[in-house]
Design a protein around this motif. Structure first.
Motif, PDB file in Angstrom:
ATOM      1  N   LEU A   1       0.848  -1.187   0.000  1.00 33.61           N
ATOM      2  CA  LEU A   1       0.000   0.000   0.000  1.00 33.61           C
ATOM      3  C   LEU A   1       0.882   1.235   0.000  1.00 33.61           C
ATOM      4  CD1 LEU A   1      -2.517  -0.971   2.822  1.00 33.61           C
ATOM      5  CD2 LEU A   1      -2.745  -1.386   0.387  1.00 33.61           C
ATOM      6  N   HIS A   2       0.511   2.233  -0.743  1.00 33.34           N
ATOM      7  CA  HIS A   2       1.256   3.481  -0.704  1.00 33.34           C
ATOM      8  C   HIS A   2       0.997   4.147   0.645  1.00 33.34           C
ATOM      9  CE1 HIS A   2       2.356   3.205  -4.880  1.00 33.34           C
ATOM     10  NE2 HIS A   2       1.111   2.954  -5.192  1.00 33.34           N
ATOM     11  N   PRO A   3       2.020   4.360   1.476  1.00 35.78           N
ATOM     12  CA  PRO A   3       1.807   4.885   2.825  1.00 35.78           C
ATOM     13  C   PRO A   3       1.024   6.191   2.849  1.00 35.78           C
ATOM     14  CG  PRO A   3       4.072   4.148   2.546  1.00 35.78           C
ATOM     15  CD  PRO A   3       3.439   4.116   1.193  1.00 35.78           C
ATOM     16  N   GLU A   4       1.238   7.039   1.841  1.00 38.16           N
ATOM     17  CA  GLU A   4       0.585   8.344   1.876  1.00 38.16           C
ATOM     18  C   GLU A   4      -0.919   8.252   1.662  1.00 38.16           C
ATOM     19  OE1 GLU A   4       1.877   7.608  -2.386  1.00 38.16           O
ATOM     20  OE2 GLU A   4       2.666   7.312  -0.356  1.00 38.16           O
ATOM     21  N   ARG A   5      -1.392   7.096   1.211  1.00 40.91           N
ATOM     22  CA  ARG A   5      -2.834   6.946   1.046  1.00 40.91           C
ATOM     23  C   ARG A   5      -3.301   5.584   1.570  1.00 40.91           C
ATOM     24  NH1 ARG A   5      -3.377   3.894  -3.720  1.00 40.91           N
ATOM     25  NH2 ARG A   5      -1.721   4.099  -5.248  1.00 40.91           N
ATOM     26  N   ALA A   6      -2.645   5.118   2.651  1.00 39.25           N
ATOM     27  CA  ALA A   6      -3.005   3.817   3.200  1.00 39.25           C
ATOM     28  C   ALA A   6      -4.447   3.795   3.679  1.00 39.25           C
ATOM     29  CB  ALA A   6      -2.068   3.447   4.349  1.00 39.25           C
ATOM     30  N   ALA A   7      -4.881   4.873   4.352  1.00 41.37           N
ATOM     31  CA  ALA A   7      -6.265   4.932   4.811  1.00 41.37           C
ATOM     32  C   ALA A   7      -7.176   5.121   3.607  1.00 41.37           C
ATOM     33  CB  ALA A   7      -6.443   6.074   5.796  1.00 41.37           C
ATOM     34  N   GLY A   8      -8.127   4.219   3.445  1.00 38.64           N
ATOM     35  CA  GLY A   8      -9.070   4.325   2.345  1.00 38.64           C
ATOM     36  C   GLY A   8      -8.570   3.757   1.035  1.00 38.64           C
ATOM     37  N   THR A   9      -7.372   3.167   1.026  1.00 40.62           N
ATOM     38  CA  THR A   9      -6.836   2.604  -0.204  1.00 40.62           C
ATOM     39  C   THR A   9      -7.717   1.465  -0.700  1.00 40.62           C
ATOM     40  OG1 THR A   9      -4.566   3.164   0.365  1.00 40.62           O
ATOM     41  CG2 THR A   9      -4.868   1.399  -1.220  1.00 40.62           C
ATOM     42  N   LEU A  10      -7.937   1.435  -1.999  1.00 35.98           N
ATOM     43  CA  LEU A  10      -8.711   0.362  -2.604  1.00 35.98           C
ATOM     44  C   LEU A  10      -7.780  -0.772  -3.016  1.00 35.98           C
ATOM     45  CD1 LEU A  10     -11.161   2.310  -4.949  1.00 35.98           C
ATOM     46  CD2 LEU A  10     -11.651   1.305  -2.722  1.00 35.98           C
ATOM     47  N   LEU A  11      -8.172  -1.986  -2.660  1.00 32.59           N
ATOM     48  CA  LEU A  11      -7.445  -3.172  -3.079  1.00 32.59           C
ATOM     49  C   LEU A  11      -8.357  -4.009  -3.965  1.00 32.59           C
ATOM     50  CD1 LEU A  11      -5.830  -4.356   0.290  1.00 32.59           C
ATOM     51  CD2 LEU A  11      -4.875  -2.802  -1.408  1.00 32.59           C
ATOM     52  N   ALA A  12      -7.859  -4.401  -5.115  1.00 31.74           N
ATOM     53  CA  ALA A  12      -8.562  -5.370  -5.951  1.00 31.74           C
ATOM     54  C   ALA A  12      -7.885  -6.716  -5.707  1.00 31.74           C
ATOM     55  CB  ALA A  12      -8.481  -4.979  -7.419  1.00 31.74           C
ATOM     56  N   LEU A  13      -8.526  -7.555  -4.896  1.00 31.06           N
ATOM     57  CA  LEU A  13      -7.971  -8.858  -4.548  1.00 31.06           C
ATOM     58  C   LEU A  13      -8.456  -9.871  -5.580  1.00 31.06           C
ATOM     59  CD1 LEU A  13      -6.388 -10.600  -2.503  1.00 31.06           C
ATOM     60  CD2 LEU A  13      -8.563 -10.972  -1.309  1.00 31.06           C
ATOM     61  N   VAL A  14      -7.521 -10.427  -6.338  1.00 36.25           N
ATOM     62  CA  VAL A  14      -7.859 -11.302  -7.462  1.00 36.25           C
ATOM     63  C   VAL A  14      -7.346 -12.712  -7.186  1.00 36.25           C
ATOM     64  CG1 VAL A  14      -7.612 -11.698  -9.936  1.00 36.25           C
ATOM     65  CG2 VAL A  14      -7.725  -9.349  -9.051  1.00 36.25           C
ATOM     66  N   GLY A  15      -8.272 -13.646  -7.035  1.00 34.64           N
ATOM     67  CA  GLY A  15      -7.916 -15.045  -6.876  1.00 34.64           C
ATOM     68  C   GLY A  15      -7.905 -15.725  -8.233  1.00 34.64           C
ATOM     69  N   VAL A  16      -6.737 -16.209  -8.638  1.00 34.03           N
ATOM     70  CA  VAL A  16      -6.599 -16.852  -9.944  1.00 34.03           C
ATOM     71  C   VAL A  16      -6.533 -18.360  -9.722  1.00 34.03           C
ATOM     72  CG1 VAL A  16      -5.336 -16.904 -12.119  1.00 34.03           C
ATOM     73  CG2 VAL A  16      -5.272 -14.845 -10.696  1.00 34.03           C
ATOM     74  N   GLY A  17      -7.653 -19.027  -9.932  1.00 34.98           N
ATOM     75  CA  GLY A  17      -7.717 -20.464  -9.730  1.00 34.98           C
ATOM     76  C   GLY A  17      -7.467 -21.234 -11.008  1.00 34.98           C
ATOM     77  N   ALA A  18      -7.630 -22.546 -10.925  1.00 29.69           N
ATOM     78  CA  ALA A  18      -7.442 -23.384 -12.106  1.00 29.69           C
ATOM     79  C   ALA A  18      -8.584 -23.201 -13.091  1.00 29.69           C
ATOM     80  CB  ALA A  18      -7.337 -24.847 -11.686  1.00 29.69           C
ATOM     81  N   GLN A  19      -9.780 -22.885 -12.572  1.00 34.98           N
ATOM     82  CA  GLN A  19     -10.953 -22.832 -13.434  1.00 34.98           C
ATOM     83  C   GLN A  19     -11.662 -21.483 -13.452  1.00 34.98           C
ATOM     84  OE1 GLN A  19     -13.552 -26.049 -12.315  1.00 34.98           O
ATOM     85  NE2 GLN A  19     -11.907 -27.557 -12.331  1.00 34.98           N
ATOM     86  N   ARG A  20     -11.378 -20.615 -12.485  1.00 32.32           N
ATOM     87  CA  ARG A  20     -12.084 -19.339 -12.475  1.00 32.32           C
ATOM     88  C   ARG A  20     -11.272 -18.290 -11.737  1.00 32.32           C
ATOM     89  NH1 ARG A  20     -16.983 -20.368  -8.070  1.00 32.32           N
ATOM     90  NH2 ARG A  20     -16.106 -19.093  -6.403  1.00 32.32           N
ATOM     91  N   ILE A  21     -11.686 -17.040 -11.906  1.00 37.87           N
ATOM     92  CA  ILE A  21     -11.116 -15.945 -11.128  1.00 37.87           C
ATOM     93  C   ILE A  21     -12.195 -15.406 -10.199  1.00 37.87           C
ATOM     94  CG2 ILE A  21      -9.324 -15.240 -12.756  1.00 37.87           C
ATOM     95  CD1 ILE A  21     -11.210 -13.112 -13.821  1.00 37.87           C
ATOM     96  N   ASP A  22     -11.781 -15.025  -8.998  1.00 36.78           N
ATOM     97  CA  ASP A  22     -12.654 -14.369  -8.023  1.00 36.78           C
ATOM     98  C   ASP A  22     -12.054 -13.006  -7.727  1.00 36.78           C
ATOM     99  OD1 ASP A  22     -14.572 -16.615  -6.351  1.00 36.78           O
ATOM    100  OD2 ASP A  22     -12.920 -17.399  -7.550  1.00 36.78           O
TER     101      ASP A  22
END
Length: 309
Positions: free
Chosen positions: A178-199
């Protein structure tokens, strides 16, 4: 962590100040553990025995993260005015569009977002076959282990970011994430890359407010998967894209995948490596081939250790 072809397991201990990984095992099953929606009790029992033989079992409780590829999950809009009973009926009706005999499933629901102007809310629905849970519980009890929680690998990875133990690093060890200067409220796109699908979950301050899944053909190459992830992100979350960081985890979350994603998206991309924040011997770190793969199980373990807010 239970996948159709193998089981991965870690033993953890700790407090709110320090968490350690004590041991690790990865055992490939001699025959499929899950095929066509049916869990094989004999194959699962044999694989459990070999896993616990490698771990040198000390724990008396366990959490199980099932591969996201084999569990239904989805975000559904729901009328805010529905009573509890009406909501449960609506959820079963929605689930019936995706699985046979929805009444044979245990459902978990979480409110992701509210839309007051539409008198609606967005609800995350995750559904597990009851017979799978019963089988896992009995097989663990046979080994004097209680089943304390069950979820998917993707939502286990999401819990990782909700842990107070992990979040306290937001200004230091997480600075690479996370960029420290904008840690509060930072958006994370958490991408699970599986064998058959992405979440994909979109998180702000460790809390998810949007979720989507997309089936992937198993034969996709690294750059093709990266293109598909970018397409899904842009098609569904274009309005919040500015300033987010993309984090990859899962079976196919590799350095090559991350590099392909960076080249295509021109955005911050990193692999979720839980061992950046947890204690483990050097020998153990070398044995664990893929940190992003085990992140889901470790995140669920943190939840079970009551380190979440």
């Amino acid at each position: 962590m239970v996948f159709p072809d193998r089981i991965l397991a870690t033993e953890m201990e700790g407090t709110s100040k320090a968490i350690a990984i004590l041991s690790y095992a990865q055992v490939h099953a001699s025959s499929p553990l899950i095929r066509d929606g049916v869990m094989d009790s004999s194959a699962l029992s044999d694989t459990f025995d070999r896993v616990f033989g490698q771990l040198g079992k000390k724990a008396d409780s366990a959490v199980v993260a099932l591969s996201s590829d084999i569990v239904f999950s989805g975000a559904i809009p729901v009328d805010e005015s529905l009573s509890h009973h009406a909501l449960q009926s609506h959820i079963l009706w929605e689930l019936g569009h995706f699985v046979e005999s929805p009444e044979e499933y245990v459902t978990n629901t979480t409110v992701l977002n509210h839309f007051p102007e539409k008198h609606a809310k967005l609800v995350l629905l995750v559904a597990f076959q009851k017979r799978w849970i019963d089988m896992l519980r009995l097989l663990l009890l046979d080994r004097h282990i209680s089943l304390s929680a069950i979820d998917t690998t993707h939502f286990g990875a999401e819990y990782f970011f909700r842990s107070e133990f992990i979040r306290k690093f937001s200004q230091s060890e997480l600075s690479a994430l996370l960029h420290p200067e904008r840690a509060a409220g930072t958006l994370l796109a958490l991408v699970g890359v599986g064998a058959q699908r992405i979440d994909i979950s979109i998180l702000r301050d460790g809390r998810s407010f949007a979720y989507i899944r997309q089936v992937l053909p198993e034969s996709r190459a690294e750059d093709e998967i990266a293109h598909e992830v970018v397409r899904v992100l842009l098609n569904n979350f274009q309005s919040i894209r500015a300033g987010w960081t993309v984090i990859l985890h899962g079976e196919r979350a590799t350095q090559e995948q991350a590099q392909a994603f960076r080249s295509i998206s021109k955005t911050d991309v990193t692999l979720l490596d839980p061992f950046r924040y947890l204690k483990a011997s050097e020998a153990l770190r070398q044995r664990i081939e893929n940190g992003p793969l085990v992140a889901g199980g470790i995140g669920l373990g943190l939840r079970a250790m009551e380190l979440l807010p």
